[in-house]
Design a protein around this motif. Structure first.
Motif, PDB file in Angstrom:
ATOM      1  N   ASP A  18       2.704 -15.535 -24.722  1.00  0.00           N
ATOM      2  CA  ASP A  18       2.013 -14.940 -23.882  1.00  0.00           C
ATOM      3  C   ASP A  18       2.485 -15.634 -22.501  1.00  0.00           C
ATOM      4  OD1 ASP A  18      -0.382 -14.338 -22.118  1.00  0.00           O
ATOM      5  OD2 ASP A  18      -1.117 -14.059 -24.251  1.00  0.00           O
ATOM      6  N   GLY A  19       1.841 -16.028 -21.520  1.00  0.00           N
ATOM      7  CA  GLY A  19       2.313 -16.648 -20.233  1.00  0.00           C
ATOM      8  C   GLY A  19       3.449 -17.311 -20.456  1.00  0.00           C
ATOM      9  N   MET A  20       4.442 -17.201 -19.179  1.00  0.00           N
ATOM     10  CA  MET A  20       5.577 -17.857 -19.138  1.00  0.00           C
ATOM     11  C   MET A  20       5.993 -18.308 -17.616  1.00  0.00           C
ATOM     12  SD  MET A  20       9.111 -16.696 -21.360  1.00  0.00           S
ATOM     13  CE  MET A  20       8.883 -15.145 -20.633  1.00  0.00           C
ATOM     14  N   ALA A  21       6.949 -19.018 -17.359  1.00  0.00           N
ATOM     15  CA  ALA A  21       7.452 -19.232 -16.239  1.00  0.00           C
ATOM     16  C   ALA A  21       8.826 -19.639 -16.260  1.00  0.00           C
ATOM     17  CB  ALA A  21       6.506 -20.315 -15.220  1.00  0.00           C
ATOM     18  N   ALA A  22       9.809 -19.488 -15.308  1.00  0.00           N
ATOM     19  CA  ALA A  22      10.909 -19.858 -15.193  1.00  0.00           C
ATOM     20  C   ALA A  22      11.273 -21.007 -14.159  1.00  0.00           C
ATOM     21  CB  ALA A  22      12.008 -18.540 -15.081  1.00  0.00           C
ATOM     22  N   PHE A  23      12.059 -22.076 -14.600  1.00  0.00           N
ATOM     23  CA  PHE A  23      12.388 -23.059 -13.497  1.00  0.00           C
ATOM     24  C   PHE A  23      13.963 -23.169 -13.681  1.00  0.00           C
ATOM     25  CE2 PHE A  23       8.507 -23.566 -15.223  1.00  0.00           C
ATOM     26  CZ  PHE A  23       7.430 -23.994 -14.600  1.00  0.00           C
ATOM     27  N   ARG A  24      14.293 -23.778 -12.336  1.00  0.00           N
ATOM     28  CA  ARG A  24      15.705 -23.994 -12.269  1.00  0.00           C
ATOM     29  C   ARG A  24      16.147 -25.170 -12.964  1.00  0.00           C
ATOM     30  NH1 ARG A  24      18.820 -22.056  -8.308  1.00  0.00           N
ATOM     31  NH2 ARG A  24      16.821 -21.652  -6.973  1.00  0.00           N
ATOM     32  N   GLY A  25      17.341 -24.849 -13.758  1.00  0.00           N
ATOM     33  CA  GLY A  25      17.936 -25.839 -14.715  1.00  0.00           C
ATOM     34  C   GLY A  25      19.275 -26.385 -14.037  1.00  0.00           C
ATOM     35  N   ARG A  26      20.095 -27.068 -14.891  1.00  0.00           N
ATOM     36  CA  ARG A  26      21.248 -27.600 -14.403  1.00  0.00           C
ATOM     37  C   ARG A  26      22.464 -26.579 -14.657  1.00  0.00           C
ATOM     38  NH1 ARG A  26      22.109 -32.843 -18.202  1.00  0.00           N
ATOM     39  NH2 ARG A  26      24.114 -32.955 -16.418  1.00  0.00           N
ATOM     40  N   ARG A  27      23.446 -26.850 -13.541  1.00  0.00           N
ATOM     41  CA  ARG A  27      24.414 -26.135 -13.576  1.00  0.00           C
ATOM     42  C   ARG A  27      24.333 -24.615 -13.733  1.00  0.00           C
ATOM     43  NH1 ARG A  27      27.879 -29.596 -17.944  1.00  0.00           N
ATOM     44  NH2 ARG A  27      27.830 -31.684 -16.670  1.00  0.00           N
ATOM     45  N   GLY A  28      23.337 -24.158 -12.877  1.00  0.00           N
ATOM     46  CA  GLY A  28      22.940 -22.722 -12.826  1.00  0.00           C
ATOM     47  C   GLY A  28      21.989 -22.070 -14.048  1.00  0.00           C
ATOM     48  N   GLY A  29      21.802 -22.989 -14.783  1.00  0.00           N
ATOM     49  CA  GLY A  29      20.806 -22.686 -16.113  1.00  0.00           C
ATOM     50  C   GLY A  29      19.386 -22.615 -15.571  1.00  0.00           C
ATOM     51  N   THR A  30      18.622 -22.181 -16.452  1.00  0.00           N
ATOM     52  CA  THR A  30      17.290 -21.905 -16.645  1.00  0.00           C
ATOM     53  C   THR A  30      16.402 -22.567 -17.543  1.00  0.00           C
ATOM     54  OG1 THR A  30      17.672 -19.782 -15.361  1.00  0.00           O
ATOM     55  CG2 THR A  30      15.458 -19.978 -16.197  1.00  0.00           C
ATOM     56  N   HIS A  31      15.187 -23.014 -17.320  1.00  0.00           N
ATOM     57  CA  HIS A  31      14.348 -23.510 -18.182  1.00  0.00           C
ATOM     58  C   HIS A  31      13.092 -22.694 -18.147  1.00  0.00           C
ATOM     59  CE1 HIS A  31      16.034 -27.629 -18.766  1.00  0.00           C
ATOM     60  NE2 HIS A  31      16.188 -27.768 -17.496  1.00  0.00           N
ATOM     61  N   LEU A  32      12.650 -22.108 -19.316  1.00  0.00           N
ATOM     62  CA  LEU A  32      11.698 -21.367 -19.680  1.00  0.00           C
ATOM     63  C   LEU A  32      10.478 -22.169 -20.390  1.00  0.00           C
ATOM     64  CD1 LEU A  32      13.095 -17.723 -20.859  1.00  0.00           C
ATOM     65  CD2 LEU A  32      12.084 -18.336 -18.433  1.00  0.00           C
ATOM     66  N   VAL A  33       9.048 -22.072 -19.956  1.00  0.00           N
ATOM     67  CA  VAL A  33       8.111 -22.490 -20.689  1.00  0.00           C
ATOM     68  C   VAL A  33       7.244 -21.335 -21.053  1.00  0.00           C
ATOM     69  CG1 VAL A  33       6.249 -24.156 -20.776  1.00  0.00           C
ATOM     70  CG2 VAL A  33       8.270 -24.625 -19.435  1.00  0.00           C
ATOM     71  N   ARG A  34       6.977 -21.317 -22.529  1.00  0.00           N
ATOM     72  CA  ARG A  34       6.370 -19.896 -22.876  1.00  0.00           C
ATOM     73  C   ARG A  34       5.058 -20.623 -23.716  1.00  0.00           C
ATOM     74  NH1 ARG A  34      10.271 -17.488 -26.851  1.00  0.00           N
ATOM     75  NH2 ARG A  34       9.672 -19.340 -28.140  1.00  0.00           N
ATOM     76  N   ASN A  35       3.751 -19.764 -23.282  1.00  0.00           N
ATOM     77  CA  ASN A  35       2.516 -19.966 -23.933  1.00  0.00           C
ATOM     78  C   ASN A  35       2.555 -19.282 -25.230  1.00  0.00           C
ATOM     79  OD1 ASN A  35       1.601 -21.572 -22.007  1.00  0.00           O
ATOM     80  ND2 ASN A  35       0.151 -20.142 -21.269  1.00  0.00           N
ATOM     81  N   HIS A  36       1.619 -19.787 -26.371  1.00  0.00           N
ATOM     82  CA  HIS A  36       1.449 -19.314 -27.672  1.00  0.00           C
ATOM     83  C   HIS A  36      -0.194 -19.199 -27.719  1.00  0.00           C
ATOM     84  CE1 HIS A  36       5.729 -19.348 -28.789  1.00  0.00           C
ATOM     85  NE2 HIS A  36       5.782 -20.318 -28.198  1.00  0.00           N
ATOM     86  N   GLU A  37      -0.409 -17.927 -27.585  1.00  0.00           N
ATOM     87  CA  GLU A  37      -2.116 -17.889 -27.469  1.00  0.00           C
ATOM     88  C   GLU A  37      -2.435 -17.864 -29.014  1.00  0.00           C
ATOM     89  OE1 GLU A  37      -5.293 -15.244 -25.195  1.00  0.00           O
ATOM     90  OE2 GLU A  37      -3.915 -13.926 -26.445  1.00  0.00           O
TER      91      GLU A  37
END
Length: 462
Positions: free
Chosen positions: A91-110
């Protein structure tokens, strides 16, 4: 959100309506001053779309020519952390800046009490061992390769949407009011939890009780004043409310919301039900904020509580919420008089301006009489690199992610191809969690069922 969408026969009536709006090619209609959605933003002008969708030979995701997708994660696969399987109901999700140009995603599970694949319980990250919902966190390198995938919070329930904070955390929202003893739960549910995308153990599994216990959907944070706005997705009467939370520590930072604050609900003088307002551009001044009598809803759900002789303002299916410029925008996905609303509509977007205490109806979606074509029930919304919006529609029939430009043009950005029905009666899982990488080069989006997370890259307009 629901898990399956049924098809219906095409309707000439709807085609005629859409042709009159100039939107026949993509099957969506709306009215309103669309440019208002971007007042005060620094986004690009917003050119029109990217051309027709190209059928995917692999049968997963149709995209315009020049775009490609990568499947990051699918329900049932093994989590890289070794904690169990990837849970269902993305379900809902957001992206955040990670290290060395990477990305962190946090993902909901309904996941509800009977969820197919629950979020695995992990010591130190589990609120209620009997809760099947929660969040997972993905760490990606700069090429969108998954380098880690693990549980971010477990033991929660019906984690639908939420929203990012200005200090780089995710607020995940439980869309339920079930109390301990219901559906086997050992603790009360209906709270917001904060998740650190880079290191979930820093945030733990602590309910932010002062922010209310109700059927949460989404949040948006005023980055200047720290006020948190919250939507309530209530399907049945009395419908949900639009809230604001005034934190005791408005400066923000991980854990700051645990210090408590005051929860208030919006009252529009003279308007008991927002669905009654049908004209775009309608503006209401002197909006009032009323203290919630019992934020924990110990005896009575908040929307049933006594807000005094003047009552409170309700709305059916309050869902998406985001901060843009100096205002907060929120979505009423639909209203149906047959279910108790004052009037019918196929989706509204409202804008609240804290500086002037004014509320404006910005956009109205529909009408829609053809369930095979999209154009109803907007849900998740996010700002796009082009300066427009990406809208994940939560309606019937074919499932799309739509782009809406600053000039009010509408285009199809993606179409789901995973048939969860039968060849004779196909059905498709809705999209959710649409969000962009910090560098705006990748769109991440979930298919709710079967749970699938995609990374979409291509020639984005910047």
């Amino acid at each position: 959100m629901s898990e399956t969408r049924q098809t219906a026969r095409p309707s000439a009536t709807r085609r005629q309506v859409l042709a009159g709006t100039g939107a026949l090619g993509v099957g969506i209609a709306f009215t309103g001053a669309f440019s208002e959605l971007f007042a005060g933003t620094a986004a690009a002008r917003g050119r029109a779309g990217y051309g027709p969708l190209v059928p995917d030979p692999d049968g997963l995701l149709d995209l315009p020519k020049g775009f490609r997708y990568k499947v990051l994660s699918r329900e049932g696969d093994a989590l890289r952390s070794g904690e169990g399987r990837v849970p269902s109901n993305h379900d809902g999700m957001a992206a955040f800046r990670g290290r060395r140009g990477g990305t962190h995603l946090v993902r909901n599970h309904e996941n509800r009490a009977n969820g197919k694949i629950p979020v695995p319980t992990v010591e130190g990250l589990t609120y209620d061992p009997e809760g099947k919902g929660g969040c997972t966190a993905l760490a990606l390198d700069r090429r969108n390769n998954v380098v880690d995938e693990r549980v971010a919070i477990a033991g929660t329930a019906v984690n639908c949407a939420g929203g990012p904070t200005p200090w780089g955390t995710w607020l995940t929202c439980e869309e339920t009011e079930d109390k301990a003893g219901t559906n086997g739960y050992t603790k009360d549910h209906g709270f917001i939890f904060e998740v650190d995308p880079a290191d979930p153990r820093r945030s733990g599994a602590v309910p932010l009780t002062a922010m209310g216990r109700f059927q949460h959907e989404a949040i948006a944070v005023d980055p200047r004043h720290g006020v948190v706005y919250e939507t309530e997705d209530a399907f049945d009467k009395p419908f949900g409310l639009f809230y604001r939370f005034l934190p005791n520590k408005p400066g923000g930072g991980l854990g700051s919301l645990r210090a408590g604050g005051k929860l208030q609900a919006m009252r529009v003088p003279g308007v008991a039900d927002l669905s009654r307002i049908q004209e775009t551009g309608a503006r209401f001044d002197a909006i009032e904020w009323v203290d919630v009598p019992d934020p924990l809803a110990a005896g009575t759900p908040i929307r049933f509580q006594d807000f005094g002789p003047r009552g409170i303002t309700h709305a059916q299916k309050l869902e998406g919420c985001y901060w843009g410029g100096k205002c907060v925008y929120f979505v009423s996905s639909f209203a149906k008089s047959a279910q108790g609303s004052a009037a019918d509509h196929y989706g509204q977007i409202w804008r609240y301006d804290p500086s002037s205490r004014s509320l404006t109806l910005v956009l109205v979606f529909g009408p829609d009489t053809d369930l095979q074509l999209p154009g109803e029930e907007p849900d998740n919304i996010c700002l796009a690199p082009s300066g427009g919006l990406m809208v994940a529609e939560d309606g019937e029939g074919a499932q799309h992610v739509f782009g809406l430009t600053r000039r009010g043009e509408v285009y199809a950005m993606a179409r789901g191809r995973q048939n969860i029905g039968t060849p004779e009666e196909p059905a498709w899982g809705e999209f959710a969690g649409v969000t962009f990488s910090p560098d705006d080069d990748t769109m991440y989006v979930n298919c709710y069922n079967p749970g699938t997370t995609f990374a979409v890259t291509g020639p984005w307009h910047h």
